[in-house]
Write a protein that holds these residues in place. Sequence first.
Motif, PDB file in Angstrom:
ATOM      1  N   SER A 151      26.932 -37.482 -13.735  1.00  0.00           N
ATOM      2  CA  SER A 151      28.023 -36.514 -13.537  1.00  0.00           C
ATOM      3  C   SER A 151      29.351 -37.203 -13.257  1.00  0.00           C
ATOM      4  O   SER A 151      30.406 -36.689 -13.614  1.00  0.00           O
ATOM      5  CB  SER A 151      27.679 -35.526 -12.418  1.00  0.00           C
ATOM      6  OG  SER A 151      27.789 -36.120 -11.147  1.00  0.00           O
ATOM      7  N   PHE A 152      29.312 -38.364 -12.630  1.00  0.00           N
ATOM      8  CA  PHE A 152      30.546 -39.116 -12.394  1.00  0.00           C
ATOM      9  C   PHE A 152      30.989 -39.849 -13.655  1.00  0.00           C
ATOM     10  O   PHE A 152      32.175 -40.010 -13.894  1.00  0.00           O
ATOM     11  CB  PHE A 152      30.374 -40.105 -11.235  1.00  0.00           C
ATOM     12  CG  PHE A 152      30.551 -39.464  -9.892  1.00  0.00           C
ATOM     13  CD1 PHE A 152      31.807 -39.406  -9.296  1.00  0.00           C
ATOM     14  CD2 PHE A 152      29.484 -38.899  -9.233  1.00  0.00           C
ATOM     15  CE1 PHE A 152      31.984 -38.802  -8.065  1.00  0.00           C
ATOM     16  CE2 PHE A 152      29.650 -38.288  -7.999  1.00  0.00           C
ATOM     17  CZ  PHE A 152      30.896 -38.237  -7.411  1.00  0.00           C
ATOM     18  N   LEU A 153      30.034 -40.298 -14.453  1.00  0.00           N
ATOM     19  CA  LEU A 153      30.363 -41.014 -15.680  1.00  0.00           C
ATOM     20  C   LEU A 153      30.766 -40.070 -16.810  1.00  0.00           C
ATOM     21  O   LEU A 153      31.560 -40.442 -17.676  1.00  0.00           O
ATOM     22  CB  LEU A 153      29.179 -41.874 -16.121  1.00  0.00           C
ATOM     23  CG  LEU A 153      28.779 -42.993 -15.161  1.00  0.00           C
ATOM     24  CD1 LEU A 153      27.521 -43.690 -15.649  1.00  0.00           C
ATOM     25  CD2 LEU A 153      29.914 -43.978 -14.956  1.00  0.00           C
ATOM     26  N   HIS A 154      30.225 -38.863 -16.805  1.00  0.00           N
ATOM     27  CA  HIS A 154      30.485 -37.880 -17.871  1.00  0.00           C
ATOM     28  C   HIS A 154      30.781 -36.514 -17.254  1.00  0.00           C
ATOM     29  O   HIS A 154      29.971 -35.579 -17.373  1.00  0.00           O
ATOM     30  CB  HIS A 154      29.281 -37.790 -18.816  1.00  0.00           C
ATOM     31  CG  HIS A 154      28.863 -39.106 -19.366  1.00  0.00           C
ATOM     32  ND1 HIS A 154      29.588 -39.760 -20.342  1.00  0.00           N
ATOM     33  CD2 HIS A 154      27.816 -39.917 -19.051  1.00  0.00           C
ATOM     34  CE1 HIS A 154      28.990 -40.915 -20.622  1.00  0.00           C
ATOM     35  NE2 HIS A 154      27.927 -41.038 -19.852  1.00  0.00           N
ATOM     36  N   PRO A 155      31.922 -36.383 -16.601  1.00  0.00           N
ATOM     37  CA  PRO A 155      32.225 -35.123 -15.899  1.00  0.00           C
ATOM     38  C   PRO A 155      32.240 -33.896 -16.807  1.00  0.00           C
ATOM     39  O   PRO A 155      31.943 -32.796 -16.361  1.00  0.00           O
ATOM     40  CB  PRO A 155      33.605 -35.376 -15.278  1.00  0.00           C
ATOM     41  CG  PRO A 155      34.142 -36.596 -15.905  1.00  0.00           C
ATOM     42  CD  PRO A 155      32.995 -37.362 -16.478  1.00  0.00           C
ATOM     43  N   GLU A 156      32.520 -34.091 -18.071  1.00  0.00           N
ATOM     44  CA  GLU A 156      32.545 -32.958 -19.002  1.00  0.00           C
ATOM     45  C   GLU A 156      31.145 -32.383 -19.242  1.00  0.00           C
ATOM     46  O   GLU A 156      31.001 -31.271 -19.763  1.00  0.00           O
ATOM     47  CB  GLU A 156      33.194 -33.364 -20.334  1.00  0.00           C
ATOM     48  CG  GLU A 156      32.371 -34.309 -21.190  1.00  0.00           C
ATOM     49  CD  GLU A 156      32.333 -35.778 -20.748  1.00  0.00           C
ATOM     50  OE1 GLU A 156      31.628 -36.558 -21.399  1.00  0.00           O
ATOM     51  OE2 GLU A 156      33.006 -36.143 -19.748  1.00  0.00           O
ATOM     52  N   GLU A 157      30.128 -33.096 -18.836  1.00  0.00           N
ATOM     53  CA  GLU A 157      28.732 -32.670 -19.049  1.00  0.00           C
ATOM     54  C   GLU A 157      28.064 -32.144 -17.776  1.00  0.00           C
ATOM     55  O   GLU A 157      26.847 -31.963 -17.745  1.00  0.00           O
ATOM     56  CB  GLU A 157      27.914 -33.842 -19.601  1.00  0.00           C
ATOM     57  CG  GLU A 157      28.298 -34.262 -20.995  1.00  0.00           C
ATOM     58  CD  GLU A 157      27.976 -33.175 -22.026  1.00  0.00           C
ATOM     59  OE1 GLU A 157      26.974 -32.465 -21.860  1.00  0.00           O
ATOM     60  OE2 GLU A 157      28.760 -33.054 -22.988  1.00  0.00           O
ATOM     61  N   ARG A 158      28.841 -31.880 -16.745  1.00  0.00           N
ATOM     62  CA  ARG A 158      28.251 -31.504 -15.457  1.00  0.00           C
ATOM     63  C   ARG A 158      27.321 -30.298 -15.538  1.00  0.00           C
ATOM     64  O   ARG A 158      26.254 -30.296 -14.941  1.00  0.00           O
ATOM     65  CB  ARG A 158      29.350 -31.265 -14.422  1.00  0.00           C
ATOM     66  CG  ARG A 158      29.950 -32.551 -13.946  1.00  0.00           C
ATOM     67  CD  ARG A 158      30.767 -32.365 -12.699  1.00  0.00           C
ATOM     68  NE  ARG A 158      31.288 -33.671 -12.328  1.00  0.00           N
ATOM     69  CZ  ARG A 158      32.563 -33.946 -12.199  1.00  0.00           C
ATOM     70  NH1 ARG A 158      33.467 -33.012 -12.365  1.00  0.00           N
ATOM     71  NH2 ARG A 158      32.948 -35.155 -11.871  1.00  0.00           N
ATOM     72  N   GLU A 159      27.717 -29.276 -16.247  1.00  0.00           N
ATOM     73  CA  GLU A 159      26.867 -28.075 -16.310  1.00  0.00           C
ATOM     74  C   GLU A 159      25.542 -28.375 -17.004  1.00  0.00           C
ATOM     75  O   GLU A 159      24.488 -27.902 -16.568  1.00  0.00           O
ATOM     76  CB  GLU A 159      27.615 -26.926 -16.976  1.00  0.00           C
ATOM     77  CG  GLU A 159      28.719 -26.396 -16.075  1.00  0.00           C
ATOM     78  CD  GLU A 159      29.437 -25.178 -16.637  1.00  0.00           C
ATOM     79  OE1 GLU A 159      28.889 -24.518 -17.546  1.00  0.00           O
ATOM     80  OE2 GLU A 159      30.537 -24.898 -16.148  1.00  0.00           O
ATOM     81  N   ASN A 160      25.573 -29.174 -18.074  1.00  0.00           N
ATOM     82  CA  ASN A 160      24.333 -29.570 -18.749  1.00  0.00           C
ATOM     83  C   ASN A 160      23.476 -30.455 -17.852  1.00  0.00           C
ATOM     84  O   ASN A 160      22.248 -30.351 -17.863  1.00  0.00           O
ATOM     85  CB  ASN A 160      24.628 -30.296 -20.063  1.00  0.00           C
ATOM     86  CG  ASN A 160      25.078 -29.350 -21.146  1.00  0.00           C
ATOM     87  OD1 ASN A 160      24.697 -28.190 -21.159  1.00  0.00           O
ATOM     88  ND2 ASN A 160      25.901 -29.841 -22.059  1.00  0.00           N
TER      89      ASN A 160
END
Length: 177
Positions: A151-160
Amino acid sequence: MAKEILSRLSQEKIKKIRSSLLKEFSEYNISEAQVARIVKEANISRGSFYTYFSDLFDAYNWILSQVLTEVHQRKAEGSLNSAELLILSAEDNEYFNFLRKYFEINESLLRVWNSKNHKSPDYNLVEHVLNEDETRKWVKDLITHEAIRQSFLHPEERENIVLHLKAAEKLIGEKEA
């Protein structure tokens, strides 16, 4: 490990040192960090820094343990829901930049430093015979840590990431106490 003398300082001085370490390691990774900036921000001498810490890695390990202790205290006991909350509200977390740097590079730098300095991890799976509940907890912890890391590396993917975390919770069959 941070030296015992650190614990004997006034709360005000510890707070200044803590704040300066957080600032430095939120802006710079360990290999770019500078004792000069830390001591200037904390208003301590370079000699004092080395009285409290053996090096930058020691200082980083100390502040990391402070942050992780605080983050873990906020977690709900035995629940992946607290990980979900951390993931979805990460950017609102006061330690966001510090943790982001940790997951982006400092975690790996620490691993290399520990291996070069023959520091073994606190937990050696090979030495333990795990029962089913211990194994379930170990897997849950690994999955949770990796979800938070992603989630820190790919914040745009948090919901997934949260959806995957919930699916993992079902697969693990977490037993609620």
